[in-house]
Structure formats: C-alpha cells, structure tokens
Scaffold this motif. Structure first.
Motif, PDB file in Angstrom:
ATOM      1  N   HIS A 156       0.836  -1.200   0.000  1.00 57.13           N
ATOM      2  CA  HIS A 156       0.000   0.000   0.000  1.00 57.13           C
ATOM      3  C   HIS A 156       0.875   1.255   0.000  1.00 57.13           C
ATOM      4  N   VAL A 157       1.972   1.221   0.750  1.00 63.63           N
ATOM      5  CA  VAL A 157       2.893   2.361   0.792  1.00 63.63           C
ATOM      6  C   VAL A 157       3.482   2.605  -0.592  1.00 63.63           C
ATOM      7  N   VAL A 158       3.931   1.536  -1.218  1.00 56.88           N
ATOM      8  CA  VAL A 158       4.554   1.653  -2.541  1.00 56.88           C
ATOM      9  C   VAL A 158       3.549   2.201  -3.558  1.00 56.88           C
ATOM     10  N   GLU A 159       2.293   1.735  -3.485  1.00 52.31           N
ATOM     11  CA  GLU A 159       1.258   2.221  -4.414  1.00 52.31           C
ATOM     12  C   GLU A 159       1.095   3.735  -4.325  1.00 52.31           C
ATOM     13  N   GLY A 160       1.162   4.279  -3.099  1.00 51.09           N
ATOM     14  CA  GLY A 160       0.888   5.704  -2.923  1.00 51.09           C
ATOM     15  C   GLY A 160       2.091   6.611  -2.968  1.00 51.09           C
ATOM     16  N   LEU A 161       3.266   6.110  -2.553  1.00 49.13           N
ATOM     17  CA  LEU A 161       4.400   7.012  -2.339  1.00 49.13           C
ATOM     18  C   LEU A 161       5.677   6.612  -3.074  1.00 49.13           C
ATOM     19  N   SER A 162       5.633   5.585  -3.915  1.00 50.52           N
ATOM     20  CA  SER A 162       6.848   5.161  -4.613  1.00 50.52           C
ATOM     21  C   SER A 162       7.453   6.320  -5.402  1.00 50.52           C
ATOM     22  N   GLY A 163       8.758   6.498  -5.251  1.00 50.63           N
ATOM     23  CA  GLY A 163       9.456   7.588  -5.919  1.00 50.63           C
ATOM     24  C   GLY A 163       9.458   8.885  -5.138  1.00 50.63           C
ATOM     25  N   ARG A 164       8.670   8.947  -4.044  1.00 49.76           N
ATOM     26  CA  ARG A 164       8.637  10.159  -3.222  1.00 49.76           C
ATOM     27  C   ARG A 164       9.406   9.984  -1.915  1.00 49.76           C
ATOM     28  N   ILE A 165       9.705   8.748  -1.548  1.00 48.55           N
ATOM     29  CA  ILE A 165      10.404   8.466  -0.285  1.00 48.55           C
ATOM     30  C   ILE A 165      11.543   7.492  -0.572  1.00 48.55           C
ATOM     31  N   GLU A 166      12.500   7.424   0.356  1.00 47.35           N
ATOM     32  CA  GLU A 166      13.684   6.600   0.105  1.00 47.35           C
ATOM     33  C   GLU A 166      13.405   5.104   0.238  1.00 47.35           C
ATOM     34  N   ALA A 167      12.596   4.695   1.226  1.00 44.67           N
ATOM     35  CA  ALA A 167      12.468   3.257   1.480  1.00 44.67           C
ATOM     36  C   ALA A 167      11.225   2.959   2.295  1.00 44.67           C
ATOM     37  N   VAL A 168      10.831   1.684   2.267  1.00 44.93           N
ATOM     38  CA  VAL A 168       9.811   1.146   3.165  1.00 44.93           C
ATOM     39  C   VAL A 168      10.365  -0.147   3.748  1.00 44.93           C
ATOM     40  N   VAL A 169      10.232  -0.308   5.058  1.00 46.77           N
ATOM     41  CA  VAL A 169      10.625  -1.547   5.728  1.00 46.77           C
ATOM     42  C   VAL A 169       9.399  -2.454   5.740  1.00 46.77           C
ATOM     43  N   ASP A 170       9.512  -3.618   5.101  1.00 49.61           N
ATOM     44  CA  ASP A 170       8.367  -4.518   4.958  1.00 49.61           C
ATOM     45  C   ASP A 170       8.260  -5.423   6.180  1.00 49.61           C
ATOM     46  N   GLY A 171       7.304  -5.103   7.049  1.00 50.78           N
ATOM     47  CA  GLY A 171       7.073  -5.901   8.242  1.00 50.78           C
ATOM     48  C   GLY A 171       5.776  -6.668   8.197  1.00 50.78           C
ATOM     49  N   GLY A 172       5.196  -6.852   6.984  1.00 49.81           N
ATOM     50  CA  GLY A 172       3.949  -7.582   6.857  1.00 49.81           C
ATOM     51  C   GLY A 172       2.740  -6.715   7.173  1.00 49.81           C
ATOM     52  N   ALA A 173       1.591  -7.371   7.331  1.00 49.33           N
ATOM     53  CA  ALA A 173       0.334  -6.661   7.581  1.00 49.33           C
ATOM     54  C   ALA A 173       0.270  -6.161   9.023  1.00 49.33           C
ATOM     55  N   CYS A 174      -0.340  -5.000   9.218  1.00 51.31           N
ATOM     56  CA  CYS A 174      -0.506  -4.423  10.556  1.00 51.31           C
ATOM     57  C   CYS A 174      -1.666  -5.109  11.272  1.00 51.31           C
ATOM     58  N   ALA A 175      -1.487  -5.391  12.555  1.00 47.83           N
ATOM     59  CA  ALA A 175      -2.462  -6.203  13.291  1.00 47.83           C
ATOM     60  C   ALA A 175      -3.695  -5.422  13.718  1.00 47.83           C
ATOM     61  N   VAL A 176      -3.531  -4.144  14.120  1.00 58.42           N
ATOM     62  CA  VAL A 176      -4.676  -3.379  14.625  1.00 58.42           C
ATOM     63  C   VAL A 176      -5.477  -2.784  13.475  1.00 58.42           C
ATOM     64  N   GLY A 177      -4.796  -2.132  12.521  1.00 63.02           N
ATOM     65  CA  GLY A 177      -5.435  -1.731  11.277  1.00 63.02           C
ATOM     66  C   GLY A 177      -6.080  -0.371  11.256  1.00 63.02           C
ATOM     67  N   VAL A 178      -6.362   0.251  12.397  1.00 71.52           N
ATOM     68  CA  VAL A 178      -6.780   1.657  12.451  1.00 71.52           C
ATOM     69  C   VAL A 178      -5.759   2.411  13.290  1.00 71.52           C
ATOM     70  N   GLU A 179      -5.661   3.711  13.047  1.00 70.75           N
ATOM     71  CA  GLU A 179      -4.618   4.497  13.701  1.00 70.75           C
ATOM     72  C   GLU A 179      -4.805   4.531  15.217  1.00 70.75           C
ATOM     73  N   SER A 180      -3.799   5.061  15.885  1.00 72.10           N
ATOM     74  CA  SER A 180      -3.823   5.132  17.343  1.00 72.10           C
ATOM     75  C   SER A 180      -4.939   6.050  17.832  1.00 72.10           C
ATOM     76  N   THR A 181      -5.441   5.737  18.997  1.00 64.80           N
ATOM     77  CA  THR A 181      -6.293   6.665  19.737  1.00 64.80           C
ATOM     78  C   THR A 181      -5.440   7.858  20.156  1.00 64.80           C
ATOM     79  N   ILE A 182      -5.996   9.068  20.068  1.00 64.00           N
ATOM     80  CA  ILE A 182      -5.264  10.254  20.516  1.00 64.00           C
ATOM     81  C   ILE A 182      -6.002  10.856  21.708  1.00 64.00           C
ATOM     82  N   LEU A 183      -5.278  10.976  22.807  1.00 68.84           N
ATOM     83  CA  LEU A 183      -5.823  11.482  24.056  1.00 68.84           C
ATOM     84  C   LEU A 183      -5.120  12.776  24.428  1.00 68.84           C
ATOM     85  N   GLY A 184      -5.855  13.864  24.546  1.00 67.74           N
ATOM     86  CA  GLY A 184      -5.291  15.125  24.991  1.00 67.74           C
ATOM     87  C   GLY A 184      -5.170  15.163  26.497  1.00 67.74           C
ATOM     88  N   LEU A 185      -3.962  15.412  26.994  1.00 69.23           N
ATOM     89  CA  LEU A 185      -3.722  15.509  28.432  1.00 69.23           C
ATOM     90  C   LEU A 185      -3.016  16.816  28.790  1.00 69.23           C
TER      91      LEU A 185
END
Length: 315
Positions: A156-185
C-alpha cells in the motif's frame, strides 16, 4: 528520486533504514496500527519532506514516535496522570498530546507551532527496533497521500508514495489496522481521535472523557472532516445495496467483501483499510461502496470515525 527501496525487517534492513533517516531521508515502517512515514523529528528539512511527499497541509501536526518513556519525557511535560496512562497503555496504539518542553529540540513543523506535542510509543517490534537504531524521535504520519486510505501493508505504501520516499521496511500486515487513539492531556482529558485503544478502556482509568478537536484548527492528526477517502463514493449504514454498488459487509450476510463475517470488531478494524482499497478497485471510477452498519462501541467507534471521514464531502 530513484525508485523507493523495499527493505527487509531484519537487522541489516533496520540498519540501512536508520542510516537513511540519519541522512535526512524518509522511511516508511510498520506499527501495530498502520505504516508510518518516518523522518527525523529534529530535522526541519526531513519533516518538510514528509508534508511534501504526502501533500499534507502544514497546519496539521504530526506524531512524534519514541523508543521509550525516557525519550518521551525529553519532549513533553508528564504529570502523574500522564505517567499513569503511559504505564497502562504504552507501548501500544495510544498517542498522548502533552505540553511541549521548551528544550525538546523538535522541528516546529512537527507541532504545527502549537504549545503541545503528540507522542506515541509503538508496540510493533520493527518500529521499536528502528527507533532504537535511529536513536531519536521520528515524526511519522500514516504513509499514504494525505486524505487517502491509510496503508496497512508495504505494498500500500509503494502504491501511494513510490518515488517520493527513500524506502519502506516490509514488516507484513498491521495487526490493529486503524490508527492510534489520541488522548489530549494538556488539560482535562479529551478524546481527540478514536483509535486502537477503545475509549472505554481509557475511561476505566480516567473516568468520563470529553470529546475534543477541531477540523478547522487541528491540534492532533486525523481531525480533518474528509480523510481516509477511496476514489469511489462511500455510502454508510447501508442495509440494502443499490444496483452497481459494491457491498462492504459486517457480520453475516451476502457481501462483495466482508470486514468480519463473525461480527468481530477487532477483525474488522484490522481489515478496514485493506478492504476499502479492494472495494475501491471493484467499484471503479464513479462507483459507490455501500458499507453495512458497524456497532458504535469499542473499536467500532474508531471504525465508524474512519468511515464517516471517508464518506465526507471532499474539498
């Protein structure tokens, strides 16, 4: 720029990625939530390149990813509540927005020149290894063009950003799949973005949490009204499918793609962005994705947040 490198998530790949980051390069890497687009958070040029690569508005702050609590405390002011939350949920899919230390040394682009900073200590072993090898905080929004569907796999990274960034480290599929919760403190606790830690878990520690954030003046990522958008239109809470629509299901029932036939919110969150991409390809130009109702509880709150932003009118 030459073609984006695809690095293995082994010691050699991590070492090469860290060297690229130290040289001011941009490297995408897996976290347990989505792939992040990393750059040296202290390097103005590297951070500016993140905004350029993504086409991201400069007023939208970034998350600083850290290797441990000690690194986080060099960037932000932690009180007893912040330390208690960090002890309960870090490492993990939770970002804390805290008062910025005057001597934090971050590029002002990371914080959008706000008096606060968003910090996360990810749990993914590849992210942790890269942060340790780099030795400092990495600014790392999701590794996709701004406003589009977030990446949960290296391809997915390569599809969107290939040629715009130096590299992607391939660690397989992400387990949670939605971004982090953000809590203002930086004041009374405020939910700035639902995500991988259900708000119910936070409220068990902190009590009732208000909802905060402003789409026009964001103080954390993920608050823009239109975000996570595929090319096709998105129709929410679809109990029936119109002719020609692609049905994205949840729970039992016929569907072209199903986030979780068993109605499991954890499975649905992990599948969300990958299946949105698949549904977009099936729908084609001018098509519509009809999304089945998803319960507004636990991880369903984060799933529905992403779906509402994907379906919002696009500027």
């Amino acid at each position: 720029m030459p073609e984006t490198l695809r690095l293995s998530a082994d010691p050699d790949g991590i070492a090469r990625a860290a060297a690229l980051l130290r040289a001011g390069g941009l490297v995408a890497f897996p976290t347990e939530t989505v792939y992040g687009l990393g750059g040296d958070a202290a390097d103005d040029r590297a951070v500016a390149r993140i905004f350029e690569a993504k086409g991201r508005p400069r007023f939208n702050p970034l998350i600083a990813h850290v290797a441990d609590l000690a690194m986080a405390e060099r960037l932000a002011v932690f009180d007893d509540w912040a330390r208690a939350v960090a002890a309960a949920f870090w490492p993990g899919p939770l970002t804390l927005v805290l008062p910025l230390r005057a001597d934090a040394g971050l590029s002002p682009l990371v914080t959008a020149e706000l008096p606060t900073v968003a910090i996360r200590l990810p749990a993914h072993p590849v992210a942790q290894a890269l942060l340790r090898a780099f030795g400092g905080p990495l600014a790392a929004p999701s590794a996709n063009p701004s406003g589009k569907v977030s990446p949960t796999r290296a391809e997915h990274v390569v599809e969107g950003l290939s040629g715009r960034i130096e590299a992607v480290v391939d660690g397989g599929a992400c387990a949670v799949g939605v971004e982090s919760t953000i809590l203002g403190l930086d004041g009374a606790p405020a939910l700035l973005r639902p995500g991988g830690v259900p708000v119910e878990a936070l409220e068990a520690l902190l009590g009732a949490i208000a909802t905060g954030g402003d789409a026009k003046k964001p103080n954390a990522p993920g608050q823009l009204a239109s975000h996570y958008a595929p090319g096709a239109a998105v129709r929410l809470n679809a109990v029936a499918v119109h002719p020609g629509e692609v049905r994205l299901g949840f729970g039992p029932g016929a569907a072209d793609l199903n986030l979780s036939p068993a109605g499991d919110l954890v499975q649905a969150a992990a599948n969300l962005f990958h299946m949105l991409r698949q549904a977009d390809a099936l729908a084609g130009p001018g098509g519509t994705i009809a999304v089945a109702p998803v319960p507004e509880a636990g991880l369903g709150r984060a799933i529905n947040d992403r779906l509402r932003r994907a379906a919002a009118p696009r500027g």
